[in-house]
Design a protein around this motif. Sequence first.
Motif, PDB file in Angstrom:
ATOM      1  N   GLU A   1      -0.438   4.460  25.388  1.00  0.00           N
ATOM      2  CA  GLU A   1      -0.587   3.135  25.994  1.00  0.00           C
ATOM      3  C   GLU A   1       0.055   3.096  27.387  1.00  0.00           C
ATOM      4  N   TRP A   2       1.188   3.790  27.512  1.00  0.00           N
ATOM      5  CA  TRP A   2       1.902   3.804  28.797  1.00  0.00           C
ATOM      6  C   TRP A   2       1.081   4.493  29.875  1.00  0.00           C
ATOM      7  N   ILE A   3       0.436   5.608  29.530  1.00  0.00           N
ATOM      8  CA  ILE A   3      -0.331   6.350  30.527  1.00  0.00           C
ATOM      9  C   ILE A   3      -1.529   5.535  30.996  1.00  0.00           C
ATOM     10  N   ILE A   4      -2.100   4.735  30.093  1.00  0.00           N
ATOM     11  CA  ILE A   4      -3.214   3.857  30.474  1.00  0.00           C
ATOM     12  C   ILE A   4      -2.725   2.783  31.441  1.00  0.00           C
ATOM     13  N   SER A   5      -1.523   2.263  31.190  1.00  0.00           N
ATOM     14  CA  SER A   5      -0.984   1.198  32.051  1.00  0.00           C
ATOM     15  C   SER A   5      -0.661   1.703  33.449  1.00  0.00           C
ATOM     16  N   ARG A   6      -0.463   3.024  33.607  1.00  0.00           N
ATOM     17  CA  ARG A   6      -0.127   3.587  34.918  1.00  0.00           C
ATOM     18  C   ARG A   6      -1.356   3.982  35.724  1.00  0.00           C
TER      19      ARG A   6
ATOM     20  N   ASN B   1       9.378   7.584  15.464  1.00  0.00           N
ATOM     21  CA  ASN B   1       9.341   6.206  15.942  1.00  0.00           C
ATOM     22  C   ASN B   1      10.137   6.122  17.240  1.00  0.00           C
ATOM     23  N   ILE B   2       9.624   5.370  18.192  1.00  0.00           N
ATOM     24  CA  ILE B   2      10.221   5.346  19.520  1.00  0.00           C
ATOM     25  C   ILE B   2      11.667   4.852  19.496  1.00  0.00           C
TER      26      ILE B   2
ATOM     27  N   ARG C   1      11.422  24.015  36.509  1.00  0.00           N
ATOM     28  CA  ARG C   1      10.662  22.949  37.175  1.00  0.00           C
ATOM     29  C   ARG C   1       9.843  22.146  36.167  1.00  0.00           C
ATOM     30  N   THR C   2       9.240  22.841  35.201  1.00  0.00           N
ATOM     31  CA  THR C   2       8.437  22.145  34.185  1.00  0.00           C
ATOM     32  C   THR C   2       9.326  21.277  33.303  1.00  0.00           C
ATOM     33  N   VAL C   3      10.493  21.788  32.917  1.00  0.00           N
ATOM     34  CA  VAL C   3      11.413  20.999  32.084  1.00  0.00           C
ATOM     35  C   VAL C   3      11.893  19.763  32.842  1.00  0.00           C
ATOM     36  N   ARG C   4      12.116  19.904  34.132  1.00  0.00           N
ATOM     37  CA  ARG C   4      12.505  18.737  34.936  1.00  0.00           C
ATOM     38  C   ARG C   4      11.365  17.716  35.012  1.00  0.00           C
ATOM     39  N   LEU C   5      10.125  18.209  35.046  1.00  0.00           N
ATOM     40  CA  LEU C   5       8.969  17.302  35.021  1.00  0.00           C
ATOM     41  C   LEU C   5       8.880  16.578  33.682  1.00  0.00           C
ATOM     42  N   ILE C   6       9.136  17.308  32.591  1.00  0.00           N
ATOM     43  CA  ILE C   6       9.142  16.687  31.260  1.00  0.00           C
ATOM     44  C   ILE C   6      10.163  15.554  31.241  1.00  0.00           C
ATOM     45  N   HIS C   7      11.342  15.832  31.782  1.00  0.00           N
ATOM     46  CA  HIS C   7      12.397  14.806  31.815  1.00  0.00           C
ATOM     47  C   HIS C   7      11.971  13.601  32.645  1.00  0.00           C
ATOM     48  N   SER C   8      11.382  13.843  33.798  1.00  0.00           N
ATOM     49  CA  SER C   8      10.979  12.743  34.677  1.00  0.00           C
ATOM     50  C   SER C   8       9.958  11.838  34.005  1.00  0.00           C
TER      51      SER C   8
ATOM     52  N   ASN D   1      12.016   4.141  30.189  1.00  0.00           N
ATOM     53  CA  ASN D   1      12.542   3.022  30.986  1.00  0.00           C
ATOM     54  C   ASN D   1      11.618   1.817  30.898  1.00  0.00           C
ATOM     55  N   HIS D   2      10.316   2.088  30.900  1.00  0.00           N
ATOM     56  CA  HIS D   2       9.346   0.994  30.779  1.00  0.00           C
ATOM     57  C   HIS D   2       9.445   0.349  29.391  1.00  0.00           C
ATOM     58  N   ALA D   3       9.632   1.164  28.365  1.00  0.00           N
ATOM     59  CA  ALA D   3       9.807   0.627  27.007  1.00  0.00           C
ATOM     60  C   ALA D   3      11.062  -0.233  26.932  1.00  0.00           C
ATOM     61  N   LEU D   4      12.095   0.167  27.652  1.00  0.00           N
ATOM     62  CA  LEU D   4      13.336  -0.609  27.695  1.00  0.00           C
ATOM     63  C   LEU D   4      13.099  -1.976  28.317  1.00  0.00           C
ATOM     64  N   LYS D   5      12.333  -2.011  29.414  1.00  0.00           N
ATOM     65  CA  LYS D   5      12.032  -3.277  30.080  1.00  0.00           C
ATOM     66  C   LYS D   5      11.212  -4.196  29.188  1.00  0.00           C
ATOM     67  N   LEU D   6      10.353  -3.597  28.364  1.00  0.00           N
ATOM     68  CA  LEU D   6       9.516  -4.395  27.463  1.00  0.00           C
ATOM     69  C   LEU D   6      10.275  -4.874  26.233  1.00  0.00           C
ATOM     70  N   GLY D   7      11.483  -4.339  26.019  1.00  0.00           N
ATOM     71  CA  GLY D   7      12.249  -4.742  24.856  1.00  0.00           C
ATOM     72  C   GLY D   7      11.890  -3.977  23.598  1.00  0.00           C
ATOM     73  N   ILE D   8      11.097  -2.913  23.745  1.00  0.00           N
ATOM     74  CA  ILE D   8      10.706  -2.108  22.587  1.00  0.00           C
ATOM     75  C   ILE D   8      11.891  -1.275  22.104  1.00  0.00           C
ATOM     76  N   ILE D   9      12.711  -0.813  23.045  1.00  0.00           N
ATOM     77  CA  ILE D   9      13.944  -0.103  22.709  1.00  0.00           C
ATOM     78  C   ILE D   9      15.110  -0.787  23.416  1.00  0.00           C
ATOM     79  N   TYR D  10      16.325  -0.530  22.949  1.00  0.00           N
ATOM     80  CA  TYR D  10      17.499  -1.207  23.500  1.00  0.00           C
ATOM     81  C   TYR D  10      18.303  -0.344  24.463  1.00  0.00           C
ATOM     82  N   ARG D  11      17.957   0.927  24.504  1.00  0.00           N
ATOM     83  CA  ARG D  11      18.569   1.819  25.480  1.00  0.00           C
ATOM     84  C   ARG D  11      17.637   2.991  25.695  1.00  0.00           C
TER      85      ARG D  11
END
Length: 389
Positions: free
Chosen positions: A71-76, A104-105, A128-135, A142-152
Motif C-alpha cells: 500500500e505504501w509503494i502505491i501511495s508513493r 505484523n507491522i 550499499r544495498t543494505v543501506r538502501l534496504i535501511h533507507s 516513518n509513514h506508518a508512524l505518522k498514520l498512527g499504525i505503529i507507535y515508534r
Amino acid sequence: MAKKNGQNQGSITKRKDGMYMAQLSVEGKRVTKYFRTVREANSWRIETLHKIQCGLFYAGPKLTLAKYLDEWIISRKDSIKQKTLLQYKSIIDLHIKPILGTKNINEIKPADIQALYNSKISSGTGVRTVRLIHSVLHCALNHALKLGIIYRNPSDAIYKPKAIKNEMKILDENQVKSLLFAAKGKRLEALFKLAVTTGLREGEILGLKWSDLNWDTHQVNIQRQVQRVQKTGLVFSDPKTAAGRRMILLGLGTILSLKDHCKRQLFEREFMGNQWQDNDLIFPSTHGTPLDPSNLLGQFKELLREANLPNIRFHDLRHTAASLMLRQGISIKVVQERLGHSDAGMTLNVYSHTIPGMQKEAAEKMDEITAIIELNEVFEKVGDQTGLQ
C-alpha cells in the motif's frame, strides 16, 4: 479493579505489581498496553480512541509488513521518479518481504531489523544495498508512524552499515589534453569536451537538446536527463535535484566544438534518411534516439586506452572538471552552480581534499600575517630602547 469508561471506550486496571493495564477493542481484537501511572494509561486510551475514530489505528494489530509496504509503494507513485519507485519495489520484494513480510507491522522489533541486515551482510550483499534496504524500510515505517499504525519506528534504533566511498579518480590538466587529443575527429568529440569543461552528469549530457542551447549568449539550459528504467528502457526525466535544473555558460572553444558537431550530425541525418528518429538531441545515437550509456561507456574506455590514461569512470570526468575549476581559483559558488549542487557546502565537502594547493596557500598566507606581527614587535622594542615614539 477495572475502571470502565462506557461501551467501546476501553478499560484501565491496576495490577498487583502496581502497573496499570489499559485495554481497548479494535475490530474485535483486544489491544493491551501497560503503564506506570493511571494518567499515562488514560492518555493512551483517549489518544488511541481518537485515532480509531479518525481511521488511523484500524489496521495496526493485524496488518502484515508485506501488505503495508504494498500500500505504501502505491501511495508513493506520484511523488517520486519512476526509476526510484522501481528501485524501492525491487528492494522490498527481494530483501524485505522474504524475511519480515509475514510479521505484523506493530510487532516488528529493532532486533528483527538488525537480524535482517546481519543476514544480508553475511550472505555477501553489498554495504550499499543494505543501506538502501535501511533507507526504504525506515522511510516506510516513518509513514506508518505518522498514520498512527505503529507507535515508534523500530529502525530508529538500528546502526546502518557505514558507507564505503568510492575512490575519486581525477585527471590532471595534461591528462585531460591527452583525452581530448585522442577524441579529436571522433563522433563524440564535442561530448567529451563538454564533459570536462562543465562537469555535467552523464544523464544530463545525454538529455541535452539543441533547443536548450543559445548560440548567441553561449548559454545552455539543463532541464532533463536520460535514465534507464527497468522494463521500460531509456526515458527522459527531471534532473537529479531541484538545483540540477540550471543555466550554465559555455566557453568559446566548447561552442566551436558543438558547431562542428552540429554539422556532422546534419550529415548523419541526411545519410540515415527515413531511419533517423528526430528527438532534437545534441548527442543521440546514430539513429537519433537517446544514446545508450553503455555505448558511451564503451567509447570512453576506448579513448582511455588509446590515450594511455588510467581506467576511470565516466563520472570521474565530472570530478575532474570540478577539481580543475577549483585549482584555477574559480569561486566555490560558481563551481557549485555549474555542478548543480544544492549548496556550496556540499561542493566543498566533496572536493576540498582534492586541492592540496589551497592548504599550502593558506599556510603561506598565515605565515605572512604572523611575520608582519613579529616585525612590528621588533620596531616597538627598538623604539622603547631608543626612546622614540
